[in-house]
Scaffold this motif. Sequence first.
Motif, short mmCIF file in Angstrom:
data_model
loop_
_atom_site.label_atom_id
_atom_site.label_comp_id
_atom_site.label_asym_id
_atom_site.label_seq_id
_atom_site.Cartn_x
_atom_site.Cartn_y
_atom_site.Cartn_z
N THR A 136 44.26 8.42 31.76
CA THR A 136 42.85 8.13 31.97
C THR A 136 41.98 8.46 30.76
OG1 THR A 136 42.64 10.28 33.10
CG2 THR A 136 42.96 8.32 34.48
N GLU A 137 42.60 8.90 29.68
CA GLU A 137 41.86 9.02 28.42
C GLU A 137 41.47 7.66 27.87
OE1 GLU A 137 44.21 11.29 25.76
OE2 GLU A 137 43.93 13.20 26.81
N TYR A 139 42.14 4.66 30.08
CA TYR A 139 42.03 3.73 31.22
C TYR A 139 41.25 4.42 32.32
CZ TYR A 139 43.29 1.02 35.35
OH TYR A 139 43.23 0.28 36.51
N THR A 140 40.15 3.82 32.75
CA THR A 140 39.29 4.41 33.78
C THR A 140 39.54 3.71 35.10
OG1 THR A 140 37.59 4.81 32.09
CG2 THR A 140 36.92 5.02 34.40
N PRO A 141 40.24 4.35 36.03
CA PRO A 141 40.58 3.68 37.29
C PRO A 141 39.37 3.14 38.04
CG PRO A 141 41.80 5.74 37.06
CD PRO A 141 40.80 5.71 35.95
N GLU A 142 38.24 3.87 37.95
CA GLU A 142 37.05 3.45 38.69
C GLU A 142 36.51 2.12 38.19
OE1 GLU A 142 37.94 7.55 39.17
OE2 GLU A 142 37.54 6.43 37.32
N ASP A 143 36.79 1.74 36.96
CA ASP A 143 36.31 0.48 36.39
C ASP A 143 37.20 -0.71 36.74
OD1 ASP A 143 34.25 1.88 35.31
OD2 ASP A 143 35.05 1.92 33.26
N GLY A 144 38.30 -0.42 37.42
CA GLY A 144 39.19 -1.48 37.85
C GLY A 144 40.12 -1.96 36.75
N PRO A 145 41.15 -2.71 37.12
CA PRO A 145 42.16 -3.14 36.15
C PRO A 145 41.65 -4.20 35.17
CG PRO A 145 42.60 -4.11 38.30
CD PRO A 145 41.51 -3.11 38.50
#
Length: 214
Positions: A136-137, A139-145
């Motif tokens: 998550t450094e 890739y932000t899961p909350e922003d979606g794929p």
Amino acid sequence: MSVIRLLVLGAVRQHGRAHGYQVRNDLEYWGAHEWSNAKPGSIYHALKQMAKQGLLHAHEIAPSTAGGPPRTEYEITGRGTEEYFTLLRESLTAYDQKPDVLSAGLGLMVDLGREEVLGLLEERIRAIQKWRRSVTEYYTPEDGPGQLGHIGEIMNLWVHSADHGAEWTRALIERIRSGAYTFAGEGEPFVGILSEGEENPYGAGEPGPGEHDR
């Protein structure tokens, strides 16, 4: 991690002494032929290889009823016991391995003490969390794929799998902490092996020619 080595050593250890077909029958009883590479050929190969490596001791106990070579029974050695527990502990903490590694560990975890298993599972969660932080450094899961195009679905899968794995492990820890199952040193263990001649309701098939004598 060699799942077949862990499974075979675990099965032999539970019997005390076992011939190849007994080990195969036990692993099929556990369903290992469905979720791992524990097929007959790999089981017999593992038994012979580990005997050569000093992890198992091979006993020739009786001539074959079909006139072939004597049946061989295997017994785990001191070195084999050390190898078994090393593999078992690794299987419960190795979050980044194939599912068959954890499956094998779960099937044999009661050979360890309750507190040690709890500690190993806590270590597993810490490893998952460390991996998630590194991902998550960038890739932000909350922003979606979609932030990484369709390739982001790969990261989405990994992160969701990690989150599910951590959640499942926490639930297992709570069940064990609440007293589920009988671990080493706590009394009579659950019998997860078949006795000689006992019918296996989950077997993959009849033994081949001479297989009872292995």
